[in-house]
Motif scaffolding. Structure first.
Motif, PDB file in Angstrom:
ATOM      1  N   VAL A   1       0.850  -1.202   0.000  1.00  0.00           N
ATOM      2  CA  VAL A   1       0.000   0.000   0.000  1.00  0.00           C
ATOM      3  C   VAL A   1       0.880   1.244   0.000  1.00  0.00           C
ATOM      4  O   VAL A   1       0.639   2.194  -0.752  1.00  0.00           O
ATOM      5  N   LEU A   2       1.937   1.231   0.802  1.00  0.00           N
ATOM      6  CA  LEU A   2       2.849   2.371   0.882  1.00  0.00           C
ATOM      7  C   LEU A   2       3.550   2.627  -0.450  1.00  0.00           C
ATOM      8  O   LEU A   2       3.719   3.776  -0.856  1.00  0.00           O
ATOM      9  N   GLU A   3       3.926   1.577  -1.157  1.00  0.00           N
ATOM     10  CA  GLU A   3       4.539   1.741  -2.477  1.00  0.00           C
ATOM     11  C   GLU A   3       3.583   2.428  -3.439  1.00  0.00           C
ATOM     12  O   GLU A   3       3.970   3.327  -4.185  1.00  0.00           O
ATOM     13  N   HIS A   4       2.319   2.001  -3.436  1.00  0.00           N
ATOM     14  CA  HIS A   4       1.320   2.645  -4.300  1.00  0.00           C
ATOM     15  C   HIS A   4       1.104   4.097  -3.888  1.00  0.00           C
ATOM     16  O   HIS A   4       0.913   4.969  -4.725  1.00  0.00           O
ATOM     17  N   LEU A   5       1.134   4.330  -2.588  1.00  0.00           N
ATOM     18  CA  LEU A   5       0.981   5.682  -2.058  1.00  0.00           C
ATOM     19  C   LEU A   5       2.102   6.573  -2.578  1.00  0.00           C
ATOM     20  O   LEU A   5       1.871   7.714  -2.988  1.00  0.00           O
TER      21      LEU A   5
ATOM     22  N   LYS B   1      -8.031   2.094   3.521  1.00  0.00           N
ATOM     23  CA  LYS B   1      -8.042   3.082   4.596  1.00  0.00           C
ATOM     24  C   LYS B   1      -7.554   2.471   5.910  1.00  0.00           C
ATOM     25  O   LYS B   1      -6.810   3.113   6.662  1.00  0.00           O
ATOM     26  N   ASN B   2      -7.957   1.228   6.180  1.00  0.00           N
ATOM     27  CA  ASN B   2      -7.494   0.547   7.393  1.00  0.00           C
ATOM     28  C   ASN B   2      -5.979   0.351   7.356  1.00  0.00           C
ATOM     29  O   ASN B   2      -5.285   0.575   8.350  1.00  0.00           O
ATOM     30  N   HIS B   3      -5.466  -0.072   6.200  1.00  0.00           N
ATOM     31  CA  HIS B   3      -4.014  -0.239   6.057  1.00  0.00           C
ATOM     32  C   HIS B   3      -3.303   1.093   6.252  1.00  0.00           C
ATOM     33  O   HIS B   3      -2.265   1.157   6.931  1.00  0.00           O
ATOM     34  N   LEU B   4      -3.853   2.159   5.670  1.00  0.00           N
ATOM     35  CA  LEU B   4      -3.237   3.480   5.810  1.00  0.00           C
ATOM     36  C   LEU B   4      -3.213   3.924   7.273  1.00  0.00           C
ATOM     37  O   LEU B   4      -2.200   4.446   7.749  1.00  0.00           O
ATOM     38  N   ARG B   5      -4.300   3.711   7.971  1.00  0.00           N
ATOM     39  CA  ARG B   5      -4.355   4.068   9.392  1.00  0.00           C
ATOM     40  C   ARG B   5      -3.268   3.321  10.164  1.00  0.00           C
ATOM     41  O   ARG B   5      -2.541   3.894  10.981  1.00  0.00           O
ATOM     42  N   ASN B   6      -3.122   2.018   9.866  1.00  0.00           N
ATOM     43  CA  ASN B   6      -2.090   1.218  10.529  1.00  0.00           C
ATOM     44  C   ASN B   6      -0.685   1.707  10.173  1.00  0.00           C
ATOM     45  O   ASN B   6       0.202   1.769  11.029  1.00  0.00           O
ATOM     46  N   ILE B   7      -0.480   2.054   8.900  1.00  0.00           N
ATOM     47  CA  ILE B   7       0.819   2.575   8.448  1.00  0.00           C
ATOM     48  C   ILE B   7       1.136   3.872   9.189  1.00  0.00           C
ATOM     49  O   ILE B   7       2.249   4.048   9.706  1.00  0.00           O
ATOM     50  N   PHE B   8       0.170   4.789   9.245  1.00  0.00           N
ATOM     51  CA  PHE B   8       0.390   6.066   9.918  1.00  0.00           C
ATOM     52  C   PHE B   8       0.764   5.845  11.384  1.00  0.00           C
ATOM     53  O   PHE B   8       1.691   6.478  11.906  1.00  0.00           O
ATOM     54  N   THR B   9       0.045   4.936  12.040  1.00  0.00           N
ATOM     55  CA  THR B   9       0.319   4.648  13.452  1.00  0.00           C
ATOM     56  C   THR B   9       1.715   4.063  13.629  1.00  0.00           C
ATOM     57  O   THR B   9       2.491   4.510  14.483  1.00  0.00           O
TER      58      THR B   9
ATOM     59  N   GLY C   1       0.939  11.466  10.542  1.00  0.00           N
ATOM     60  CA  GLY C   1      -0.483  11.767  10.538  1.00  0.00           C
ATOM     61  C   GLY C   1      -1.121  11.863   9.169  1.00  0.00           C
ATOM     62  O   GLY C   1      -2.327  12.060   9.071  1.00  0.00           O
ATOM     63  N   ASP C   2      -0.313  11.741   8.102  1.00  0.00           N
ATOM     64  CA  ASP C   2      -0.905  11.883   6.779  1.00  0.00           C
ATOM     65  C   ASP C   2      -0.099  11.122   5.724  1.00  0.00           C
ATOM     66  O   ASP C   2       0.994  10.627   5.996  1.00  0.00           O
ATOM     67  N   ARG C   3      -0.672  11.068   4.530  1.00  0.00           N
ATOM     68  CA  ARG C   3      -0.092  10.314   3.417  1.00  0.00           C
ATOM     69  C   ARG C   3       1.298  10.826   3.037  1.00  0.00           C
ATOM     70  O   ARG C   3       2.234  10.054   2.846  1.00  0.00           O
TER      71      ARG C   3
END
Length: 121
Positions: free
Chosen positions: A69-73, A94-102, A107-109
């Protein structure tokens, strides 16, 4: 007279729309190139051991899917595009992004990508 001014207005609107489409295509190409450069930088940093806190250490808490997900981001993909590419729903993205941010402490992309590129401590 009204018809000729309507036609002129239609041509002007059409020209503007055409220009907007071309600009959009150019911007997508630029974003794609930026994403490719970001991916290249991530790969280079993963192999580099000279940094104080290596990229591997920063990304180690992430699951394989979260790294995908981070690579695509980093390529500038939207949640919808990420979901389609990985075969998951936008909600799951969105769940993966929330976990990545944590896990990355951001706090953001943008901050997540910057940290993944090794530019933040």
């Amino acid at each position: 007279m009204a018809r000729s001014s309507d036609r002129a207005l239609d041509r002007a609107i059409s020209a503007l729309l055409h220009e907007a489409v071309e600009h959009s295509r150019a911007m997508r190409q630029v974003l794609n190139q930026v994403g490719q450069l970001a991916s290249l930088r991530i790969n280079m940093l993963e192999s580099s051991e000279s940094s104080e806190k290596t990229l591997t250490e920063v990304l180690s808490p992430l699951t394989k899917r979260e790294k995908e997900v981070l690579e695509h981001l980093a390529r500038g993909c939207s949640n919808r595009q990420i979901g389609r590419s990985l075969g998951i729903s936008e909600r799951t993205v969105k769940n993966h992004l929330r976990n990545i941010f944590t896990k990355l402490g951001v706090g953001d992309r943008t901050s997540a990508v910057v940290k993944a590129m090794g530019r933040m401590n």
